[in-house]
Design a protein around this motif. Structure first.
Motif, PDB file in Angstrom:
ATOM      1  N   ARG A 233       0.821  -1.213   0.000  1.00  0.00           N
ATOM      2  CA  ARG A 233       0.000   0.000   0.000  1.00  0.00           C
ATOM      3  C   ARG A 233       0.855   1.262   0.000  1.00  0.00           C
ATOM      4  O   ARG A 233       0.477   2.281  -0.590  1.00  0.00           O
ATOM      5  CB  ARG A 233      -0.922   0.010   1.218  1.00  0.00           C
ATOM      6  CG  ARG A 233      -2.054  -1.011   1.143  1.00  0.00           C
ATOM      7  CD  ARG A 233      -3.033  -0.820   2.290  1.00  0.00           C
ATOM      8  NE  ARG A 233      -4.153  -1.750   2.180  1.00  0.00           N
ATOM      9  CZ  ARG A 233      -5.183  -1.767   3.007  1.00  0.00           C
ATOM     10  NH1 ARG A 233      -5.244  -0.877   4.003  1.00  0.00           N
ATOM     11  NH2 ARG A 233      -6.154  -2.642   2.839  1.00  0.00           N
ATOM     12  N   ALA A 234       2.017   1.190   0.660  1.00  0.00           N
ATOM     13  CA  ALA A 234       2.895   2.361   0.688  1.00  0.00           C
ATOM     14  C   ALA A 234       3.628   2.563  -0.629  1.00  0.00           C
ATOM     15  O   ALA A 234       4.224   3.628  -0.843  1.00  0.00           O
ATOM     16  CB  ALA A 234       3.907   2.210   1.820  1.00  0.00           C
ATOM     17  N   GLY A 235       3.623   1.565  -1.498  1.00  0.00           N
ATOM     18  CA  GLY A 235       4.264   1.706  -2.800  1.00  0.00           C
ATOM     19  C   GLY A 235       5.708   1.290  -2.840  1.00  0.00           C
ATOM     20  O   GLY A 235       6.404   1.563  -3.821  1.00  0.00           O
ATOM     21  N   PHE A 236       6.201   0.615  -1.773  1.00  0.00           N
ATOM     22  CA  PHE A 236       7.588   0.153  -1.787  1.00  0.00           C
ATOM     23  C   PHE A 236       7.744  -1.101  -2.648  1.00  0.00           C
ATOM     24  O   PHE A 236       8.719  -1.233  -3.387  1.00  0.00           O
ATOM     25  CB  PHE A 236       8.068  -0.134  -0.353  1.00  0.00           C
ATOM     26  CG  PHE A 236       8.303   1.101   0.453  1.00  0.00           C
ATOM     27  CD1 PHE A 236       9.391   1.915   0.194  1.00  0.00           C
ATOM     28  CD2 PHE A 236       7.428   1.468   1.467  1.00  0.00           C
ATOM     29  CE1 PHE A 236       9.615   3.069   0.937  1.00  0.00           C
ATOM     30  CE2 PHE A 236       7.648   2.602   2.206  1.00  0.00           C
ATOM     31  CZ  PHE A 236       8.742   3.415   1.945  1.00  0.00           C
ATOM     32  N   PHE A 237       6.789  -2.036  -2.525  1.00  0.00           N
ATOM     33  CA  PHE A 237       6.845  -3.286  -3.271  1.00  0.00           C
ATOM     34  C   PHE A 237       5.556  -3.452  -4.065  1.00  0.00           C
ATOM     35  O   PHE A 237       4.504  -2.905  -3.701  1.00  0.00           O
ATOM     36  CB  PHE A 237       7.026  -4.491  -2.338  1.00  0.00           C
ATOM     37  CG  PHE A 237       8.253  -4.412  -1.476  1.00  0.00           C
ATOM     38  CD1 PHE A 237       9.481  -4.071  -2.019  1.00  0.00           C
ATOM     39  CD2 PHE A 237       8.183  -4.693  -0.120  1.00  0.00           C
ATOM     40  CE1 PHE A 237      10.609  -3.995  -1.227  1.00  0.00           C
ATOM     41  CE2 PHE A 237       9.307  -4.626   0.679  1.00  0.00           C
ATOM     42  CZ  PHE A 237      10.525  -4.268   0.124  1.00  0.00           C
ATOM     43  N   SER A 238       5.630  -4.229  -5.120  1.00  0.00           N
ATOM     44  CA  SER A 238       4.450  -4.525  -5.926  1.00  0.00           C
ATOM     45  C   SER A 238       3.827  -5.838  -5.469  1.00  0.00           C
ATOM     46  O   SER A 238       4.503  -6.698  -4.884  1.00  0.00           O
ATOM     47  CB  SER A 238       4.821  -4.614  -7.406  1.00  0.00           C
ATOM     48  OG  SER A 238       5.738  -5.668  -7.626  1.00  0.00           O
ATOM     49  N   THR A 239       2.540  -5.982  -5.756  1.00  0.00           N
ATOM     50  CA  THR A 239       1.841  -7.210  -5.377  1.00  0.00           C
ATOM     51  C   THR A 239       2.401  -8.444  -6.072  1.00  0.00           C
ATOM     52  O   THR A 239       2.574  -9.491  -5.434  1.00  0.00           O
ATOM     53  CB  THR A 239       0.343  -7.063  -5.673  1.00  0.00           C
ATOM     54  OG1 THR A 239      -0.162  -5.913  -5.011  1.00  0.00           O
ATOM     55  CG2 THR A 239      -0.427  -8.283  -5.207  1.00  0.00           C
ATOM     56  N   PRO A 240       2.713  -8.418  -7.393  1.00  0.00           N
ATOM     57  CA  PRO A 240       3.305  -9.614  -8.017  1.00  0.00           C
ATOM     58  C   PRO A 240       4.614 -10.055  -7.379  1.00  0.00           C
ATOM     59  O   PRO A 240       4.874 -11.252  -7.273  1.00  0.00           O
ATOM     60  CB  PRO A 240       3.508  -9.177  -9.477  1.00  0.00           C
ATOM     61  CG  PRO A 240       2.510  -8.113  -9.700  1.00  0.00           C
ATOM     62  CD  PRO A 240       2.404  -7.379  -8.402  1.00  0.00           C
ATOM     63  N   ALA A 241       5.435  -9.103  -6.946  1.00  0.00           N
ATOM     64  CA  ALA A 241       6.702  -9.478  -6.308  1.00  0.00           C
ATOM     65  C   ALA A 241       6.459 -10.226  -4.997  1.00  0.00           C
ATOM     66  O   ALA A 241       7.134 -11.216  -4.699  1.00  0.00           O
ATOM     67  CB  ALA A 241       7.553  -8.232  -6.054  1.00  0.00           C
ATOM     68  N   ILE A 242       5.486  -9.777  -4.221  1.00  0.00           N
ATOM     69  CA  ILE A 242       5.157 -10.465  -2.965  1.00  0.00           C
ATOM     70  C   ILE A 242       4.647 -11.871  -3.254  1.00  0.00           C
ATOM     71  O   ILE A 242       5.014 -12.847  -2.576  1.00  0.00           O
ATOM     72  CB  ILE A 242       4.111  -9.658  -2.174  1.00  0.00           C
ATOM     73  CG1 ILE A 242       4.655  -8.273  -1.806  1.00  0.00           C
ATOM     74  CG2 ILE A 242       3.689 -10.415  -0.927  1.00  0.00           C
ATOM     75  CD1 ILE A 242       5.781  -8.285  -0.805  1.00  0.00           C
ATOM     76  N   ILE A 243       3.814 -12.022  -4.280  1.00  0.00           N
ATOM     77  CA  ILE A 243       3.258 -13.332  -4.621  1.00  0.00           C
ATOM     78  C   ILE A 243       4.365 -14.276  -5.089  1.00  0.00           C
ATOM     79  O   ILE A 243       4.422 -15.449  -4.687  1.00  0.00           O
ATOM     80  CB  ILE A 243       2.169 -13.178  -5.696  1.00  0.00           C
ATOM     81  CG1 ILE A 243       0.995 -12.380  -5.145  1.00  0.00           C
ATOM     82  CG2 ILE A 243       1.702 -14.541  -6.187  1.00  0.00           C
ATOM     83  CD1 ILE A 243      -0.075 -12.058  -6.175  1.00  0.00           C
ATOM     84  N   ILE A 244       5.271 -13.782  -5.937  1.00  0.00           N
ATOM     85  CA  ILE A 244       6.360 -14.612  -6.454  1.00  0.00           C
ATOM     86  C   ILE A 244       7.245 -15.091  -5.316  1.00  0.00           C
ATOM     87  O   ILE A 244       7.615 -16.272  -5.235  1.00  0.00           O
ATOM     88  CB  ILE A 244       7.181 -13.823  -7.490  1.00  0.00           C
ATOM     89  CG1 ILE A 244       6.357 -13.576  -8.759  1.00  0.00           C
ATOM     90  CG2 ILE A 244       8.465 -14.563  -7.833  1.00  0.00           C
ATOM     91  CD1 ILE A 244       6.035 -14.816  -9.531  1.00  0.00           C
ATOM     92  N   VAL A 245       7.615 -14.204  -4.413  1.00  0.00           N
ATOM     93  CA  VAL A 245       8.479 -14.589  -3.294  1.00  0.00           C
ATOM     94  C   VAL A 245       7.764 -15.556  -2.356  1.00  0.00           C
ATOM     95  O   VAL A 245       8.375 -16.500  -1.835  1.00  0.00           O
ATOM     96  CB  VAL A 245       8.945 -13.332  -2.541  1.00  0.00           C
ATOM     97  CG1 VAL A 245       9.664 -13.712  -1.250  1.00  0.00           C
ATOM     98  CG2 VAL A 245       9.871 -12.516  -3.422  1.00  0.00           C
ATOM     99  N   ALA A 246       6.461 -15.356  -2.143  1.00  0.00           N
ATOM    100  CA  ALA A 246       5.711 -16.279  -1.287  1.00  0.00           C
ATOM    101  C   ALA A 246       5.663 -17.672  -1.896  1.00  0.00           C
ATOM    102  O   ALA A 246       5.864 -18.679  -1.197  1.00  0.00           O
ATOM    103  CB  ALA A 246       4.298 -15.741  -1.066  1.00  0.00           C
TER     104      ALA A 246
END
Length: 342
Positions: A233-246
């Motif tokens: 939400r703060a704009g530091f990371f994107s949602t796809p990056a979080i999903i890929i790492v998870a």
């Protein structure tokens, strides 16, 4: 399971292998600890050269104390700085005895519940004790699933970064539009973003392990939900990056014995992808394969039965054949007694 008393552990082995061919030699390792090490093998099945080589290496160890069996694993490796381990480990007597029956040599260390088995094959970590209690088709599918999870854990972050930086055509059009909308306002480069997310995952993992049980569980939930959601939400990371790492982090735990190795390889692949794109991934894969296929311990190749190809041993590698079809012992160990079932 094995315990810390080597005498109890040897009795657990004798209870399962009631044969006069079972040999147990006790050695003392450590100048000040004088730790008892039980060298176990089946006479007429294990190759004498392997037994003699392991015994010579144990006798040549000059160290003050051996508080755990992991101390011996480093001395028994032909390449101490190799990428992957070269000594197998187990805490279950049934697995230990099954490996002895295949022609391996086992080590029981006084004060440690973890037994060592040599020679070690890479395919051992893709197998599980449960594979031999379920139908062969189910065991084969499970092993293929572990292998797929291992590849996904290592290559997903690297391919995501390479596709963003060099080859956007690797994404389908609809997925590309979704990713483009997610990364539009991200201030970091794709490789730096993925690296920071991976480091955050590693820090959370270490913190949850070191903390008490219930605090560690709460820390994992807070880190995964609160920090991840807030960072997006703060704009530091994107949602796809979080999903890929998870997805990559979950894939690592499908093969728990290779977590340490695959986490390092994943970082290496990410750096190669951020520098050279898909060419970097191919080059890094070639270097890793070169390391794997040239590593051997006590004359046994690490990547057997794939390099070299041993058709007989392929029956119990990634593919699990029915038990009654495994009439011969693994050819890679080249023991004097090759038949185990009539």
């Amino acid at each position: 399971g094995f315990i810390e008393d080597v005498k109890v552990n040897t009795s657990l082995v004798r209870r399962r292998l009631k044969t006069g061919d079972l040999r147990i030699r006790f050695l003392k390792v450590g100048r000040r600890s004088s730790t008892f090490v039980a060298l176990c093998y089946l006479d007429g099945i294990a190759r004498e050269g392997v037994v003699r080589g392991i015994e010579e290496k144990l006798c040549a160890i000059d160290i003050d104390a051996v508080p755990d069996s992991s101390y011996l694993a480093d001395f028994l490796s032909s390449r101490p700085h190799a990428l992957i381990k070269q000594v197998g480990t187990t805490e279950k007597p049934d697995i230990f005895c099954a490996k002895l029956a295949e022609g391996r040599v086992g080590l029981l260390v006084d004060g440690s519940p973890i037994a060592l088995t040599l020679p070690y094959l890479f395919t051992e970590d893709l197998q599980s004790a449960e594979d031999y209690f379920v139908p062969s088709v189910r065991a084969t599918l499970t092993r293929l699933l572990r292998l797929l999870a291992l590849f996904a854990a290592v290559y997903l972050p690297a391919f995501y970064v390479a596709a963003q930086l060099f080859k956007l055509q690797l994404f389908p059009v609809k997925l590309l539009l979704t990713i483009a909308g997610s990364i539009r306002d991200i201030p970091l480069s794709p490789s730096l973003e993925m690296l920071l997310v991976l480091l955050m995952l590693e820090v959370l993992n270490e913190a949850s392990i070191r903390m008490p049980k219930y605090v560690g569980m709460a820390l994992s939930v807070v880190g995964a939900l609160v920090l991840g959601e807030t960072a997006v939400r703060a704009g530091f990371f994107s949602t796809p990056a979080i999903i890929i790492v998870a997805m990559s982090g979950i894939g690592l735990y499908a093969v728990p014995d290779l977590i340490e190795v695959t986490s390092v390889v994943r970082l290496f692949m990410l750096l190669a992808a951020g520098s050279l794109g898909t060419y970097g991934i191919i080059l890094a894969t070639a270097l890793i394969l070169l390391e794997l296929v040239t590593t051997e311990n006590f004359g046994v190749p690490l990547m057997a039965p794939f390099s070299p190809v041993l058709p007989r041993d392929l029956k119990d590698s990634i593919v699990k054949s029915p038990l009654r079809s495994l009439r011969m012992r693994p050819a890679v160990f080249n023991g004097p007694n090759r038949r185990r079932m009539k």
